[in-house]
Design an enzyme around this catalytic site. Structure first.
Site, PDB file in Angstrom:
ATOM      1  CG  ASP A 153      -1.756   1.255   1.329  1.00 29.07           C
ATOM      2  OD1 ASP A 153      -1.671   2.110   0.420  1.00 29.07           O
ATOM      3  OD2 ASP A 153      -2.494   1.401   2.311  1.00 29.07           O
ATOM      4  CG  HIS A 251      -6.782  -0.867   0.827  1.00 29.51           C
ATOM      5  ND1 HIS A 251      -5.811  -0.171   0.137  1.00 29.51           N
ATOM      6  CD2 HIS A 251      -6.939  -0.203   2.012  1.00 29.51           C
ATOM      7  CE1 HIS A 251      -5.408   0.867   0.851  1.00 29.51           C
ATOM      8  NE2 HIS A 251      -6.075   0.863   1.996  1.00 29.51           N
TER       9      HIS A 251
END
Length: 263
Positions: A153, A251
């Protein structure tokens, strides 16, 4: 094929309650890199320590933050690594559990969680420090005689195509000029390859959606989760997939299949 998945769980315990382990057990990955586990290893029950996949058991390796309920990374691997590296030698960020590397001999896989920097000026300054330190570490990695892939990320949308509302976000963390230039440098100066963009130069694809409003339903998202690879590995990428649903986090898990073998 060697399947590598990157997934910010936004809390491993919360994602487990939503069923992510069942998805992972059916996904048939060789390595699953996860970020933002928000848990100490003592907080994890037996189901979270390993995943039974179609080809065998994926053992979990964890690098939690010292601060409870914050940050942290982990990896699940079907193959036993020859070495494990927790941290990259920067105490400020190693204490937050932001870097975990599994060395498989022929190549390495890294799970990375870049600071967001969105909560305060202090946190944004920390993110900028991270960027400088990690750029130096990538230089070290590139000088090793071993290809690698960083699953992260990144908390940065690199290009305008990588977020829906880029015009209104140019002064917000995640799309600041300095952040985008950092990704530019990792690619253009350090030699890393954005594997998805190499395969899909013009495709719109997001990996994170705000929980506010109807961002997910309207696909108002950001591409924050991607795999930056050594060029030797990037050339072996054969396909990708994004699992938008079912949702276990804000996500989505992003996967790349590489035509590589451990020996």
């Amino acid at each position: 094929m060697f399947r590598v998945t990157s997934f910010n769980l936004n809390g491993i315990r919360a994602a487990t309650r939503k069923g992510w382990l069942q998805w992972a057990s059916e996904h048939d990955a060789d390595v699953i890199c996860v970020q933002e586990i928000k848990a100490q290893e003592k907080d994890l029950d037996a189901s979270m320590l390993a995943i039974q996949g179609p080809r065998g058991r994926l053992k979990g390796y964890f690098f939690p933050a010292l601060k409870p309920g914050y940050a942290g990374t982990a990896m699940y691997s079907l193959q036993e690594p020859v070495a494990i590296y927790r941290g990259f030698g920067e105490a400020e960020f190693d204490e937050e559990g932001r870097y975990l590397e599994l060395d498989f001999g022929a190549f390495a896989v890294i799970s990375l969680y870049v600071p967001s920097g969105s909560s305060s000026e202090e946190r944004l300054a920390s993110k900028f420090r991270f960027m400088r330190c990690f750029q130096s570490h990538v230089k070290t990695l590139m000088h090793r005689a071993k290809p690698f892939v960083i699953c992260a990320d990144w908390n940065v949308a690199h290009r305008e195509i990588d977020l829906k509302n880029w015009r209104s976000n140019q002064s917000n963390p995640g799309f600041l000029p300095q952040e985008r230039q950092w990704i530019d440098a990792l690619i253009n100066e350090q030699g890393l390859v954005d594997v998805f963009r190499a395969m899909e130069p013009d495709r719109v694809m997001y990996t994170w959606w705000s929980n506010r409003g109807a961002a997910f339903a309207n696909d108002v998202g950001w591409r924050l989760d991607y795999q930056l690879a050594h060029p030797e590995l990037a050339l072996r990428a054969r396909g990708w997939q994004l699992a938008r649903e079912p949702r276990f986090s804000d996500h989505a898990p992003f996967t790349v299949d590489y035509d590589i073998a451990l020996t």
